[in-house]
Motif scaffolding. Structure first.
Motif, PDB file in Angstrom:
ATOM      1  N   VAL A   3       0.826  -1.215   0.000  1.00 52.15           N
ATOM      2  CA  VAL A   3       0.000   0.000   0.000  1.00 52.15           C
ATOM      3  C   VAL A   3       0.858   1.263   0.000  1.00 52.15           C
ATOM      4  O   VAL A   3       0.423   2.317  -0.467  1.00 52.15           O
TER       5      VAL A   3
ATOM      6  N   LEU B 282      -9.336  -6.974  -0.756  1.00 57.87           N
ATOM      7  CA  LEU B 282     -10.737  -7.403  -0.731  1.00 57.87           C
ATOM      8  C   LEU B 282     -10.979  -8.448   0.349  1.00 57.87           C
ATOM      9  O   LEU B 282     -10.147  -9.352   0.549  1.00 57.87           O
TER      10      LEU B 282
ATOM     11  N   ARG C 127      -1.340   0.318  -7.431  1.00 64.58           N
ATOM     12  CA  ARG C 127      -2.575   0.582  -6.702  1.00 64.58           C
ATOM     13  C   ARG C 127      -3.055  -0.747  -6.150  1.00 64.58           C
ATOM     14  O   ARG C 127      -2.984  -1.768  -6.840  1.00 64.58           O
TER      15      ARG C 127
ATOM     16  N   ALA D 122      -6.066  -3.009  -3.765  1.00 63.33           N
ATOM     17  CA  ALA D 122      -7.372  -3.104  -3.103  1.00 63.33           C
ATOM     18  C   ALA D 122      -7.403  -4.427  -2.351  1.00 63.33           C
ATOM     19  O   ALA D 122      -7.372  -5.507  -2.959  1.00 63.33           O
TER      20      ALA D 122
ATOM     21  N   THR E  19      -5.798  -9.540  -2.194  1.00 57.93           N
ATOM     22  CA  THR E  19      -5.430  -8.186  -2.605  1.00 57.93           C
ATOM     23  C   THR E  19      -5.247  -8.127  -4.117  1.00 57.93           C
ATOM     24  O   THR E  19      -4.505  -8.930  -4.684  1.00 57.93           O
TER      25      THR E  19
END
Ligand SMILES: C[S@@+](CC[C@H](N)C(=O)[O-])C[C@H]1O[C@@H](n2cnc3c(N)ncnc32)[C@H](O)[C@@H]1O
Length: 247
Positions: free
Chosen positions: A224, A234, A230, A232, A241
């Motif tokens: 991160v 989840l 980028r 995310a 991720t």
């Protein structure tokens, strides 16, 4: 090769009781082929069956592949081939999934995978590579539409760095990293003595489980904070991720 432990490796669920099962029930069924591999996994490696991908995850990965029109996939960590066959099912006939495993911990899993790949109508798309993951990542030819990272957590940062340094992911490709919530342990990682001191039984499993939470925490922060990508994270199954190269 001998498997390391006869203790059962079971991670706690990040969901309240019954939610995971409800989600599976209310999702379209997976193929008979995937159900068979899941059953064989439980029979062949009962104490490790929990590390195999869940059906909800394979359906998720398949939808990423079909939606993205993907052709070339790399899986890091084959185990019994449950995820591999799911990835192959979703690829077009000329597609390819390269899957890496060293099988240092459990040869029985390799036997299940070999049989599954031989009998699968999608077997021609699968290229198993029997070696250390880092060695393969340092030499495999890119670029991949999807990389599914699902191996030893202490090496996650090295895998991530190698994937980026070698441009293994195509510009709009996806890196999907499994177990990034580690049963919820990421919130309060425990500190136990190193797992290497006791490689069998409940104690080894307990230490490995606790200690790998620190590796997952370090990895999540590393990703991160990296401006090249980028991410995310989840809340799918045990945390998956999605990582994309920043454009
Ligand atoms: C969580 S399982 C993979 C599950 C699989 N992706 C599936 O869909 O069921 C992790 C696998 O990574 C393999 N592995 C762990 N460390 C490895 C390493 N350093 N190099 C290669 N394979 C490794 C293990 O042998 C194990 O089979």
């Amino acid at each position: 090769m001998e498997h390391r432990s006869d203790a059962v490796f079971k991670k706690p669920s990040i969901f309240r009781d019954g939610v995971r099962e409800y989600a599976e029930r209310l999702s379209s069924p997976v193929s008979a082929e995937l159900r068979d591999i899941a059953e064989e996994t439980v029979k062949a490696t009962p104490e490790w069956a929990d590390i195999s991908t869940a059906h909800i995850q394979t359906s998720f990965l398949q939808m990423l592949i079909t939606t993205g029109g993907m052709n070339r996939v790399l899986e890091v960590g084959t185990f019994t081939g449950h995820g591999t066959v799911a990835l192959a099912e979703a690829l077009p006939d000329h597609g390819e999934v390269v899957t890496i495993d060293s099988y240092v911990a459990d040869k029985r899993a390799q036997d299940v995978a070999v049989r599954a790949f031989e009998r699968s109508p999608h077997g021609h798309k699968i290229k198993p590579v029997l070696d250390e993951a880092l060695t393969v990542l340092q030499s495999v030819e890119g670029d991949f539409d999807l990389i599914f990272l699902d191996a030893d957590k202490p090496n996650y940062i090295s895998y991530f760095e190698t994937i980026l340094a070698r441009d293994l992911l195509r510009p709009r490709g996806l890196l999907v990293v499994d177990n990034t919530l580690w049963g919820g342990e990421v919130l309060h990682p425990r500190s136990l003595p190193p797992a290497d001191e006791a490689r069998t039984g409940e104690e080894w499993v307990e230490r490995m489980f606790a200690n790998w939470a620190h590796d997952v925490v370090r990895f999540n922060k590393h990703v991160v904070d990296d401006p090249r990508v980028r991410a995310a994270l989840l809340t799918v199954h045990d945390g998956m991720t999605l990582v994309q190269l920043a454009s």
